[in-house]
Design an enzyme around this catalytic site. Sequence first.
Site, PDB file in Angstrom:
ATOM      1  N   CYS A 146       0.851  -1.190   0.000  1.00  0.00           N
ATOM      2  CA  CYS A 146       0.000   0.000   0.000  1.00  0.00           C
ATOM      3  C   CYS A 146       0.887   1.239   0.000  1.00  0.00           C
ATOM      4  O   CYS A 146       1.807   1.341   0.822  1.00  0.00           O
ATOM      5  CB  CYS A 146      -0.912   0.008   1.216  1.00  0.00           C
ATOM      6  SG  CYS A 146      -1.956   1.488   1.321  1.00  0.00           S
ATOM      7  N   CYS A 173      -1.136   6.056   6.856  1.00  0.00           N
ATOM      8  CA  CYS A 173      -2.482   5.669   7.290  1.00  0.00           C
ATOM      9  C   CYS A 173      -2.373   4.745   8.507  1.00  0.00           C
ATOM     10  O   CYS A 173      -1.465   3.924   8.600  1.00  0.00           O
ATOM     11  CB  CYS A 173      -3.192   4.963   6.147  1.00  0.00           C
ATOM     12  SG  CYS A 173      -4.703   4.092   6.602  1.00  0.00           S
ATOM     13  N   CYS A 216      -3.320  -0.252   8.806  1.00  0.00           N
ATOM     14  CA  CYS A 216      -2.517  -1.484   8.846  1.00  0.00           C
ATOM     15  C   CYS A 216      -1.222  -1.232   9.620  1.00  0.00           C
ATOM     16  O   CYS A 216      -0.680  -0.124   9.595  1.00  0.00           O
ATOM     17  CB  CYS A 216      -2.172  -1.960   7.437  1.00  0.00           C
ATOM     18  SG  CYS A 216      -3.586  -2.505   6.462  1.00  0.00           S
ATOM     19  N   CYS A 243      -7.975   1.121  -1.437  1.00  0.00           N
ATOM     20  CA  CYS A 243      -7.431   0.487  -0.241  1.00  0.00           C
ATOM     21  C   CYS A 243      -7.245  -0.993  -0.553  1.00  0.00           C
ATOM     22  O   CYS A 243      -8.222  -1.691  -0.843  1.00  0.00           O
ATOM     23  CB  CYS A 243      -8.364   0.666   0.953  1.00  0.00           C
ATOM     24  SG  CYS A 243      -7.829  -0.236   2.428  1.00  0.00           S
ATOM     25  N   GLN A 290     -19.057  -9.844  10.957  1.00  0.00           N
ATOM     26  CA  GLN A 290     -17.609  -9.989  10.833  1.00  0.00           C
ATOM     27  C   GLN A 290     -17.122  -9.497   9.472  1.00  0.00           C
ATOM     28  O   GLN A 290     -17.761  -9.724   8.443  1.00  0.00           O
ATOM     29  CB  GLN A 290     -17.201 -11.452  11.041  1.00  0.00           C
ATOM     30  CG  GLN A 290     -17.182 -11.881  12.496  1.00  0.00           C
ATOM     31  CD  GLN A 290     -18.556 -12.222  13.039  1.00  0.00           C
ATOM     32  OE1 GLN A 290     -19.559 -12.156  12.332  1.00  0.00           O
ATOM     33  NE2 GLN A 290     -18.616 -12.589  14.309  1.00  0.00           N
ATOM     34  N   TYR A 325     -23.710 -12.288  23.295  1.00  0.00           N
ATOM     35  CA  TYR A 325     -23.209 -11.291  22.335  1.00  0.00           C
ATOM     36  C   TYR A 325     -23.396 -11.853  20.918  1.00  0.00           C
ATOM     37  O   TYR A 325     -22.466 -11.893  20.115  1.00  0.00           O
ATOM     38  CB  TYR A 325     -21.725 -10.973  22.566  1.00  0.00           C
ATOM     39  CG  TYR A 325     -21.343 -10.701  24.001  1.00  0.00           C
ATOM     40  CD1 TYR A 325     -21.482  -9.422  24.551  1.00  0.00           C
ATOM     41  CD2 TYR A 325     -20.838 -11.710  24.814  1.00  0.00           C
ATOM     42  CE1 TYR A 325     -21.114  -9.170  25.873  1.00  0.00           C
ATOM     43  CE2 TYR A 325     -20.465 -11.474  26.126  1.00  0.00           C
ATOM     44  CZ  TYR A 325     -20.603 -10.208  26.657  1.00  0.00           C
ATOM     45  OH  TYR A 325     -20.242  -9.969  27.956  1.00  0.00           O
ATOM     46  N   GLU A 329     -28.344 -10.445  22.876  1.00  0.00           N
ATOM     47  CA  GLU A 329     -27.653  -9.327  22.231  1.00  0.00           C
ATOM     48  C   GLU A 329     -28.281  -8.016  22.719  1.00  0.00           C
ATOM     49  O   GLU A 329     -29.500  -7.922  22.868  1.00  0.00           O
ATOM     50  CB  GLU A 329     -27.772  -9.445  20.714  1.00  0.00           C
ATOM     51  CG  GLU A 329     -27.370  -8.236  19.916  1.00  0.00           C
ATOM     52  CD  GLU A 329     -25.919  -7.827  20.140  1.00  0.00           C
ATOM     53  OE1 GLU A 329     -25.691  -6.615  20.311  1.00  0.00           O
ATOM     54  OE2 GLU A 329     -25.034  -8.701  20.159  1.00  0.00           O
ATOM     55  N   ASP A 345     -18.814 -14.222  22.280  1.00  0.00           N
ATOM     56  CA  ASP A 345     -18.124 -13.429  21.268  1.00  0.00           C
ATOM     57  C   ASP A 345     -18.261 -11.959  21.651  1.00  0.00           C
ATOM     58  O   ASP A 345     -18.960 -11.185  20.996  1.00  0.00           O
ATOM     59  CB  ASP A 345     -18.713 -13.704  19.882  1.00  0.00           C
ATOM     60  CG  ASP A 345     -17.937 -13.014  18.767  1.00  0.00           C
ATOM     61  OD1 ASP A 345     -16.849 -12.468  19.050  1.00  0.00           O
ATOM     62  OD2 ASP A 345     -18.414 -13.015  17.618  1.00  0.00           O
ATOM     63  N   CYS A 399     -11.436 -10.988  20.208  1.00  0.00           N
ATOM     64  CA  CYS A 399     -10.629 -10.179  19.293  1.00  0.00           C
ATOM     65  C   CYS A 399      -9.555  -9.405  20.037  1.00  0.00           C
ATOM     66  O   CYS A 399      -8.895  -8.546  19.453  1.00  0.00           O
ATOM     67  CB  CYS A 399     -11.517  -9.223  18.496  1.00  0.00           C
ATOM     68  SG  CYS A 399     -12.460  -8.074  19.522  1.00  0.00           S
TER      69      CYS A 399
END
Length: 462
Positions: free
Chosen positions: A84, A90, A93, A170, A288, A315, A336, A387, A414
């Site tokens: 990139c 940016c 990443c 991108c 996701q 969740y 949820e 999750d 995550c």
Amino acid sequence: MTSSATAPKHSPTLRAGVHLELEFTDLLANGQGVGRAQGMVVFCFGPLPMERARVRIAEVKQRYAVAELIELLSESPHRVQPFCPVFGICGGCQLQHLDYATQLEWKRETVANALRRIGGFAEIVVAPAIGMNDPRAYRNKMALIVDHRAAPVLGFYRQRSHDVVAIDACPVVSASLNSVLRRFVATRETAPMARLLRDARHLVARSANATGQIVLNVTTGRRSDEARRVAPLLMAEMPDVAGVTNSYDPPSANAILGRSHQLLAGSPEIEEEIGGVRYRFSAASFFQVNVEIVGRIFEFLEPHLANPGRIVDLYCGVGTFSLYFAKYGWSVVGIEESPQATAEATANARRNGLERKVRFETGRVERMTGAPSVCRALVDGAVVFLDPPRKGCHEATLEAIAHHRVPKVWYLSCDAATLARDLKFLVAKGYRLAIVQPFDMFPQTGHVETLVELEYSDRVNR
């Protein structure tokens, strides 16, 4: 000047503007290399472990310093050319300069380190991270900032800043989203688009691999009549766009989405298919961003679904995992907080003919785990699937799971740090870790998704 392990700690010579040559030994999730100089840790974006670099000290704090890269003096064998042109500028990443096999190993070690350091799991075995066939063009969501400080510019935030980096493509978002971005950039000075962008704060686009559809949301401060007028023109110019929505009344200046939504043209939802389950969701839905890796997680879980029982999915979002479990005959209760998400989950259950196997309830998870209907599900349940958001689970949620001694917990996280914290709590209550499997949901970034299986064992409490 060179770094020295014997230099006095907090040497007054380590100050802003000083140039140093440093060895870098580690890499943080934000992409900063880690070195040491004169008794202090030095963070610098650009260098990788096993590299030596000339840097300039930018600021010195009490316990660390931040530097800027001047020149690499030696290169790691794992360094690659970023693909990139704005990598390092940016903030999206962090790892494009690291070859993909090493990214996967770094993420596995990130999880292992968090489990050892925060969770106290000295002997835990973390499986090799499961990655992608091609770790580019994977994101099905793009959230663009509209910068109004000059002529409207579309882009992402600059690294460690709220300045905007203008982009016209991108390489980590899907090809269909890039086509939308290029069209916006090409037409932003035309009269209708200029009027739309004048009101816009963010543009959020979602794509679906299975259908090729795109849904576009324009976020404005107030309900936008201009967006309503321009929406049909957008759909005419961008054939893949199935619908345009307007979200407004954002809760904060930097919020990507507003608290209120209106449909401007077409459909507010697009359809995706993963693992034989069909999902419809909107630009505002939690879904996701990497469909391929969701499929890999499904494949990993499939052998564990052979003997159906009851699963409580906490969740649950729009029912991504709930419906996959139901497809294999499991009875599922999904919890949820978002009413919109549970409404979409319920509609998705009907769409797949699974409404008799799933029930969705709306409320904060830590409160709902104390509700009678959910308590009964926990008592009867064979599995709890977690999750949670990046901040992890509320202690009340973990306490409820442990109190009911649910035999098995699948925890999809995550964030390795909050995962380690929550696992430590559950293990202290009688659970043991059975499987720790990282997945590369976010290639080229410092983020890692991890699936952990825990089993209840009362031996701890005897």
